[in-house]
Design an enzyme around this catalytic site. Structure first.
Site, short mmCIF file in Angstrom:
data_model
loop_
_atom_site.label_atom_id
_atom_site.label_comp_id
_atom_site.label_asym_id
_atom_site.label_seq_id
_atom_site.Cartn_x
_atom_site.Cartn_y
_atom_site.Cartn_z
N HIS A 216 1.70 4.16 -3.03
CA HIS A 216 1.58 5.62 -2.98
C HIS A 216 2.79 6.26 -3.65
O HIS A 216 2.68 7.30 -4.29
CB HIS A 216 1.49 6.12 -1.53
N GLU B 158 -4.44 -7.76 7.48
CA GLU B 158 -4.86 -8.86 8.37
C GLU B 158 -3.72 -9.43 9.21
O GLU B 158 -3.93 -9.87 10.34
CB GLU B 158 -5.55 -9.98 7.57
N GLU C 145 -6.05 6.13 -2.41
CA GLU C 145 -6.09 5.12 -1.36
C GLU C 145 -6.49 3.74 -1.90
O GLU C 145 -5.93 2.72 -1.51
CB GLU C 145 -7.07 5.55 -0.26
N ILE D 7 -7.77 -11.30 17.59
CA ILE D 7 -8.96 -11.71 16.83
C ILE D 7 -8.52 -12.22 15.45
O ILE D 7 -8.02 -11.45 14.64
CB ILE D 7 -9.95 -10.53 16.65
N HIS E 260 -10.12 7.19 3.03
CA HIS E 260 -10.04 5.80 3.49
C HIS E 260 -11.41 5.15 3.59
O HIS E 260 -11.54 3.99 3.96
CB HIS E 260 -9.35 5.71 4.86
N HIS F 83 0.84 -1.21 0.00
CA HIS F 83 0.00 0.00 0.00
C HIS F 83 0.88 1.25 0.00
O HIS F 83 0.72 2.12 -0.86
CB HIS F 83 -0.91 -0.05 1.25
N GLU F 84 1.81 1.33 0.94
CA GLU F 84 2.63 2.54 1.07
C GLU F 84 3.52 2.75 -0.16
O GLU F 84 3.67 3.86 -0.66
CB GLU F 84 3.47 2.51 2.34
N ASP G 88 -11.26 12.88 7.21
CA ASP G 88 -10.41 11.93 6.46
C ASP G 88 -10.18 12.42 5.02
O ASP G 88 -10.30 11.67 4.07
CB ASP G 88 -11.06 10.53 6.48
N ASP H 106 -9.74 -11.18 10.73
CA ASP H 106 -10.30 -9.87 10.39
C ASP H 106 -9.20 -8.94 9.87
O ASP H 106 -8.02 -9.31 9.86
CB ASP H 106 -11.02 -9.25 11.59
N TYR I 86 -4.76 14.03 -2.90
CA TYR I 86 -5.17 13.28 -1.73
C TYR I 86 -6.38 13.93 -1.05
O TYR I 86 -6.33 14.39 0.08
CB TYR I 86 -3.99 13.18 -0.75
S1 TI1 Z 1 -0.94 6.41 3.24
C1 TI1 Z 1 -1.44 6.34 4.91
C2 TI1 Z 1 -2.08 7.59 5.36
C3 TI1 Z 1 -1.87 7.81 6.82
C4 TI1 Z 1 -1.75 9.26 7.17
C5 TI1 Z 1 -1.20 9.42 8.55
C6 TI1 Z 1 -0.07 10.39 8.59
C7 TI1 Z 1 -2.37 5.16 4.97
O1 TI1 Z 1 -3.30 5.08 4.21
N1 TI1 Z 1 -2.05 4.22 5.87
C8 TI1 Z 1 -2.76 2.99 5.89
C9 TI1 Z 1 -1.95 1.98 6.68
C10 TI1 Z 1 -2.46 0.61 6.48
C11 TI1 Z 1 -2.54 0.07 5.22
C12 TI1 Z 1 -2.87 -0.13 7.55
C13 TI1 Z 1 -3.00 -1.20 5.02
C14 TI1 Z 1 -3.33 -1.41 7.38
C15 TI1 Z 1 -3.43 -1.96 6.11
C16 TI1 Z 1 -4.15 3.15 6.44
O2 TI1 Z 1 -5.07 2.59 5.92
N2 TI1 Z 1 -4.29 3.91 7.54
C17 TI1 Z 1 -5.55 4.13 8.19
C18 TI1 Z 1 -5.51 3.53 9.60
C19 TI1 Z 1 -5.86 5.60 8.32
O3 TI1 Z 1 -4.92 6.42 8.23
O4 TI1 Z 1 -7.03 5.94 8.49
ZN ZN Z 2 -2.56 5.27 2.19
#
Ligand code: TI1
Ligand code: ZN
Length: 564
Positions: free
Chosen positions: A382, A425, A402, A432, A475, A378-379, A470, A435, A393
């Protein structure tokens, strides 16, 4: 073999929580030696103080009594200078901190602590003692001034990082004896902090007799050695699984670093040492600050969060390379930088425009985020997006940003079970099972609260969140496009529309093509659909005026989530 408990220790054991014995009995003195100096590095035992002396007198009498162990010929009062005297009222003990000096000039790195009980008896000594100090011949007259020495240091710093307009705080400068590589120098020890153009905590040792730099280092950020040898390294990931990965070794010191130079300009993993998220994001974005090198004396690395970040970054790099022939995030081989241990128990991960950031999680909601391959995917996606469509964004383009990060993050995972379609996950709620933070296959199965009428993630355009939290629901609404990606890949019936899945191999190519060739920074959901059909048509052209099965699947998938 029976363990013999020394009398001093035995006495202290009877007092439970107290660290020191109150009723001393004589015990054999235990001396440990410094391997290089061959003088004691610690002396544990009980040295009985003469009657009626002061604490300071007792200290010096003790140090003098150890002259032969210390290999000193001079007077202890000349050799050791008291810099601190502390009384611990809990234990009724007094603790001296001393430094060695030569003709009144302190010796760098030579410090000792000596502990006295209430009767002035010495029960512990720790430190380094220079042998034969009184007989050494060390220059003691500085011919270079303090200011001249500071100038030498400043000039050298600027040769390395460019012009420094402003040094943070005062520049420390002390005249000391500096033992270095078997020689003793009269030197100015200079400490200067910079934050621009690069953060540094610079240490310089300038010869006070000629202005030469004897030694220098930057205590903030140690740079990689110049020509390190590539090596295979190993270490446990955050799940306790042994992993093998690429690192480098400094041939001079034997130190190993988490830098993989075999993949384009490299995959480099750092430790942010729990620096706060906001500060890190600013320092990183403005100054290229990354944190500390992850370093190990052997080819085994002991930081699981860093090991996971490193191997997962290698995997994502390989995915983009093998699947799309993409040369790193910018397709020009850019170095991939990750920093772990961001903040304190931070439940998130991010891309800040330059590098990846991973929190450790609070252990309940999440564990170290670098352990999730889909999180890293994911990161890093980006990073690909900011070098291609550069989707803004915010609002729908942000939700697509996202969503593409989630979709590619999922495709990168080589899972055959439902885990493929769950986000995070592997690092999510350790208590848990089964999930995740979000679901691509069934977004509406996951509760988010607040944002939508149902309280669950939306899986249809009509359910989208229109508020401005958000970044306008980036997200939240990502789920709508995520669901379309799932339907396109796996097939299924949603809101009465049936989609024939085309499989992952085709779907990922179409998404990648739409992202890199068609989407722009302001693209909305509808343009996403157009970009997808265009990309699919390029790869799977219409036949006799009828859309290919792939194009048809895209149309059905977007119909199913209400995007036209
Ligand atoms: S790109 C980052 C944005 C966060 C901004 C904070 C400075 C992001 O989307 N992070 C993911 C991390 C992630 C990805 C967690 C996949 C688990 C699985 C994300 O979804 N963050 C959520 C918790 C959020 O920022 O709302
Ligand atoms: Zn992200």
């Amino acid at each position: 073999m029976k363990k013999v408990i020394p009398a001093v220790l035995a006495a202290s054991l009877t007092f439970g929580g107290l660290a020191f014995p109150l009723n001393h009995t004589f015990a054999a003195e235990k001396v440990k030696y410094d391997q290089q100096l061959k003088t004691p590095s610690s002396i544990i035992g009980l040295w009985k103080a003469p009657e009626g002396v002061s604490k300071q007198e007792a200290l010096y009498a003790f140090l003098q009594s150890k002259a032969s162990l210390f290999k000193s010929t001079g007077n202890a009062k000349d050799q050791f200078k008291i810099v601190k005297e502390q009384v611990d009222s809990n234990t009724n003990t007094t603790h001296f901190r001393t430094v060695e000096q030569y003709n009144g000039i302190p010796i760098y790195g030579s410090a000792q602590t000596t502990a006295l009980d209430k009767d002035n008896n010495v029960f512990a000594f720790f430190g380094k003692v220079t042998p034969n100090l009184a007989r050494a011949v060390i220059p003691t007259t500085a011919t270079v001034s303090k200011d001249e020495a500071i100038q030498v240091a400043k000039q050298n710093i600027e040769e390395q990082i460019g012009e420094v307009n402003y040094y943070d705080g005062d520049i420390d400068s002390d005249l000391m004896i500096y033992p270095y590589k078997g020689k003793n120098y009269l030197a100015y020890v200079i400490k200067a902090s910079t934050s621009k153009p690069e953060p540094g905590y610079w240490h310089y040792f300038i010869d006070a007799t000629n202005g030469n730099i004897i030694h220098s280092f930057n205590a903030i950020q140690e740079a990689l050695p110049e020509n390190p040898d590539p090596v295979q390294a190993r270490g446990m990931d955050i799940f306790g699984k042994l992993q093998t990965f690429q690192a480098v070794k400094d041939p001079n010191t034997g130190a190993h670093y988490l830098f993989d130079g075999t993949r384009s300009k490299g995959v480099h993993t750092f430790n942010a040492m729990h620096l706060g998220t906001d500060i890190f994001i600013i320092l990183s974005a403005l100054l290229g600050y990354t944190g500390d090198e992850v370093k190990s004396p052997s080819n085994f690395f002991y930081d699981p969060a860093a090991v996971s970040a490193h191997i997962n970054a290698e995997k994502v790099y390989d995915y983009y390379q093998k699947t799309f022939k993409r040369n790193s995030l910018d397709d020009k081989g850019m170095k991939i930088i990750s920093s772990v241990h961001i903040g304190d128990k931070w439940n998130n991960a991010a891309w800040n425009g330059k590098q990846m950031l991973y929190g450790d999680g609070d252990g309940q909601r999440m564990i170290s985020l670098s352990g999730g391959l889909d999180v890293i995917g994911h990161e890093m996606t980006h990073g690909v997006i900011s070098n291609t469509a550069d989707l803004e964004y915010e609002g729908e383009s942000g939700a697509l940003n996202e969503s593409l990060a989630d979709i590619m993050g999922s495709f990168i995972e080589n899972k055959t079970d439902e885990g493929l379609w769950l986000m995070g996950e592997d690092i999510w709620t350790p208590d848990i099972p089964g999930d995740g933070l979000r679901s691509l296959s069934d977004p509406a199965s996951v509760y988010i609260g607040g944002y939508t009428e149902s309280g669950y993630y939306p899986d249809h355009y009509s359910q989208r969140y229109l508020g401005d939290q958000d970044h306008g629901g980036v997200h939240v609404n990502s789920s709508i496009n995520n669901k379309a990606a799932y339907l396109l890949t796996q097939g299924g019936t949603h809101y009465g529309v049936t989609v024939q899945g085309i499989g992952k191999a085709k779907a990922e190519k179409i998404f990648y093509r739409a992202l890199t060739l068609y989407l722009t920074s302001s693209s909305d959901f509808s343009q996403m659909r157009q970009a997808m059909t265009q990309a699919a048509r390029d790869l799977y052209p219409d036949k006799n005026g009828a859309p290919s099965a792939e194009v048809q699947a895209i149309n059905d998938a977007y119909d199913a989530v209400g995007v036209y």
